[in-house]
Design a protein around this motif. Sequence first.
Motif, PDB file in Angstrom:
ATOM      1  N   PHE A   1       0.832  -0.953  -0.136  1.00  0.00           N
ATOM      2  CA  PHE A   1      -0.003  -0.040  -0.025  1.00  0.00           C
ATOM      3  C   PHE A   1       0.774   1.369   0.171  1.00  0.00           C
ATOM      4  N   LEU A   2       0.205   2.361  -0.524  1.00  0.00           N
ATOM      5  CA  LEU A   2       0.869   3.387  -0.649  1.00  0.00           C
ATOM      6  C   LEU A   2       0.739   4.392   0.492  1.00  0.00           C
ATOM      7  N   VAL A   3       1.987   5.052   0.995  1.00  0.00           N
ATOM      8  CA  VAL A   3       1.918   5.687   2.386  1.00  0.00           C
ATOM      9  C   VAL A   3       1.833   7.087   2.190  1.00  0.00           C
ATOM     10  N   GLN A   4       2.856   7.619   1.411  1.00  0.00           N
ATOM     11  CA  GLN A   4       2.946   8.974   1.080  1.00  0.00           C
ATOM     12  C   GLN A   4       3.411   9.142  -0.674  1.00  0.00           C
ATOM     13  N   LEU A   5       2.839  10.091  -1.239  1.00  0.00           N
ATOM     14  CA  LEU A   5       3.241  10.504  -2.559  1.00  0.00           C
ATOM     15  C   LEU A   5       3.356  12.063  -2.681  1.00  0.00           C
ATOM     16  N   SER A   6       4.176  12.290  -3.472  1.00  0.00           N
ATOM     17  CA  SER A   6       4.378  13.729  -4.033  1.00  0.00           C
ATOM     18  C   SER A   6       4.702  13.911  -5.305  1.00  0.00           C
ATOM     19  N   VAL A   7       4.410  14.884  -5.907  1.00  0.00           N
ATOM     20  CA  VAL A   7       4.728  15.372  -7.341  1.00  0.00           C
ATOM     21  C   VAL A   7       4.975  16.651  -7.452  1.00  0.00           C
ATOM     22  N   SER A   8       6.070  17.220  -7.507  1.00  0.00           N
ATOM     23  CA  SER A   8       6.370  18.576  -7.601  1.00  0.00           C
ATOM     24  C   SER A   8       6.057  18.882  -8.924  1.00  0.00           C
ATOM     25  N   PRO A   9       5.961  20.375  -9.202  1.00  0.00           N
ATOM     26  CA  PRO A   9       5.863  20.975 -10.397  1.00  0.00           C
ATOM     27  C   PRO A   9       6.893  20.787 -11.588  1.00  0.00           C
ATOM     28  N   LYS A  10       8.126  20.599 -10.885  1.00  0.00           N
ATOM     29  CA  LYS A  10       9.161  20.356 -11.673  1.00  0.00           C
ATOM     30  C   LYS A  10       9.127  18.766 -12.119  1.00  0.00           C
ATOM     31  N   GLY A  11       8.418  17.866 -11.785  1.00  0.00           N
ATOM     32  CA  GLY A  11       8.467  16.573 -12.040  1.00  0.00           C
ATOM     33  C   GLY A  11       9.063  15.646 -11.330  1.00  0.00           C
ATOM     34  N   GLN A  12       9.193  16.156  -9.897  1.00  0.00           N
ATOM     35  CA  GLN A  12      10.123  15.205  -9.030  1.00  0.00           C
ATOM     36  C   GLN A  12       8.883  14.084  -8.318  1.00  0.00           C
ATOM     37  N   ILE A  13       9.069  12.896  -8.600  1.00  0.00           N
ATOM     38  CA  ILE A  13       8.110  12.140  -8.125  1.00  0.00           C
ATOM     39  C   ILE A  13       8.562  11.176  -7.036  1.00  0.00           C
ATOM     40  N   SER A  14       8.074  11.368  -5.928  1.00  0.00           N
ATOM     41  CA  SER A  14       8.438  10.681  -4.667  1.00  0.00           C
ATOM     42  C   SER A  14       7.268   9.870  -4.056  1.00  0.00           C
ATOM     43  N   VAL A  15       7.737   8.403  -4.103  1.00  0.00           N
ATOM     44  CA  VAL A  15       6.608   7.483  -3.660  1.00  0.00           C
ATOM     45  C   VAL A  15       7.278   6.644  -2.306  1.00  0.00           C
ATOM     46  N   LEU A  16       6.514   6.733  -1.357  1.00  0.00           N
ATOM     47  CA  LEU A  16       6.766   5.787  -0.154  1.00  0.00           C
ATOM     48  C   LEU A  16       5.757   4.764   0.077  1.00  0.00           C
ATOM     49  N   MET A  17       6.249   3.696   0.002  1.00  0.00           N
ATOM     50  CA  MET A  17       5.425   2.441   0.296  1.00  0.00           C
ATOM     51  C   MET A  17       5.794   1.383   1.311  1.00  0.00           C
ATOM     52  N   ASP A  18       4.650   0.748   1.804  1.00  0.00           N
ATOM     53  CA  ASP A  18       4.774  -0.348   2.645  1.00  0.00           C
ATOM     54  C   ASP A  18       4.059  -1.280   2.449  1.00  0.00           C
ATOM     55  N   GLY A  19       3.799  -2.389   2.979  1.00  0.00           N
ATOM     56  CA  GLY A  19       3.119  -3.573   2.961  1.00  0.00           C
ATOM     57  C   GLY A  19       2.963  -4.410   4.364  1.00  0.00           C
ATOM     58  N   ASP A  20       1.812  -5.152   4.343  1.00  0.00           N
ATOM     59  CA  ASP A  20       1.579  -6.077   5.718  1.00  0.00           C
ATOM     60  C   ASP A  20       2.784  -6.931   5.929  1.00  0.00           C
ATOM     61  N   SER A  21       3.493  -7.436   4.745  1.00  0.00           N
ATOM     62  CA  SER A  21       4.588  -8.147   5.013  1.00  0.00           C
ATOM     63  C   SER A  21       5.901  -7.648   4.483  1.00  0.00           C
ATOM     64  N   GLY A  22       5.852  -6.223   4.710  1.00  0.00           N
ATOM     65  CA  GLY A  22       7.118  -5.445   4.123  1.00  0.00           C
ATOM     66  C   GLY A  22       6.874  -5.057   2.753  1.00  0.00           C
ATOM     67  N   PHE A  23       8.028  -3.988   2.351  1.00  0.00           N
ATOM     68  CA  PHE A  23       8.052  -3.780   0.916  1.00  0.00           C
ATOM     69  C   PHE A  23       9.710  -3.816   0.582  1.00  0.00           C
ATOM     70  N   THR A  24      10.097  -4.843  -0.111  1.00  0.00           N
ATOM     71  CA  THR A  24      11.560  -5.188  -0.489  1.00  0.00           C
ATOM     72  C   THR A  24      12.123  -4.342  -1.403  1.00  0.00           C
ATOM     73  N   ILE A  25      13.305  -4.359  -1.711  1.00  0.00           N
ATOM     74  CA  ILE A  25      14.131  -3.690  -2.686  1.00  0.00           C
ATOM     75  C   ILE A  25      13.533  -4.155  -4.144  1.00  0.00           C
ATOM     76  N   SER A  26      13.236  -5.457  -4.403  1.00  0.00           N
ATOM     77  CA  SER A  26      12.860  -5.878  -5.479  1.00  0.00           C
ATOM     78  C   SER A  26      11.348  -5.282  -6.050  1.00  0.00           C
ATOM     79  N   ASP A  27      10.429  -5.173  -4.732  1.00  0.00           N
ATOM     80  CA  ASP A  27       9.250  -4.581  -4.970  1.00  0.00           C
ATOM     81  C   ASP A  27       9.344  -3.116  -5.312  1.00  0.00           C
ATOM     82  N   CYS A  28      10.542  -2.260  -4.751  1.00  0.00           N
ATOM     83  CA  CYS A  28      10.761  -0.916  -5.280  1.00  0.00           C
ATOM     84  C   CYS A  28      11.077  -1.028  -6.602  1.00  0.00           C
ATOM     85  N   VAL A  29      12.122  -1.703  -7.259  1.00  0.00           N
ATOM     86  CA  VAL A  29      12.357  -2.069  -8.434  1.00  0.00           C
ATOM     87  C   VAL A  29      11.240  -2.335  -9.458  1.00  0.00           C
TER      88      VAL A  29
END
Length: 175
Positions: free
Chosen positions: A44-72
């Motif tokens: 699930f998504l915890v935080q999301l921000s999109v700046s006017p300059k196109g900087q996208i920041s996504v912060l995710m979590d999961g009930d069983s964690g969110f791994t590096i391979s999930d990020c990729v």
Amino acid sequence: MCFLVRKRNGGGLTVPFIIGKKMKITEELIRKMIDTHVSGSDKFLVQLSVSPKGQISVLMDGDSGFTISDCVALSRHIEHQLNREEEDFSLEVSSYGVGNPLILPRQFVKNSGRLLEVTFTDGGTSTGRIISADEQGVDVEIPVAKKSKAVKAAIPETGRWEYSTIKEALIKIEF
């Protein structure tokens, strides 16, 4: 690039014509991409921000964690739906770390049984072990020291902390 194409209709218009339309990267657009990718999983998504300059920041979590391979995988999913030739953007997808404060009720549920350190909106602080949580608040077991020399162990007391009274909630690491 999105195109709007109008077909020639009879002989009256001098069309077809093509109007190039640049895709606007919005939080709503990125949120839909994320929802599509994690649908049916415990992520699930915890935080999301999109700046006017196109900087996208996504912060995710999961009930069983969110791994590096999930990020990729999520990063690739989003990048494949956006066109760098049309829109200049940077994308950061990361997992929610233990040192970050809990934000969503789902995170309190996920961390059931763990020790929680809370700063309240009135400035007070407390520590308690999460028993359960719902959409309004978290039920905790609060250790209270007994003032008797004969009994040295803390006697737990239960309490409920409403999210509206919590300024910051951190999981306390136990060794």
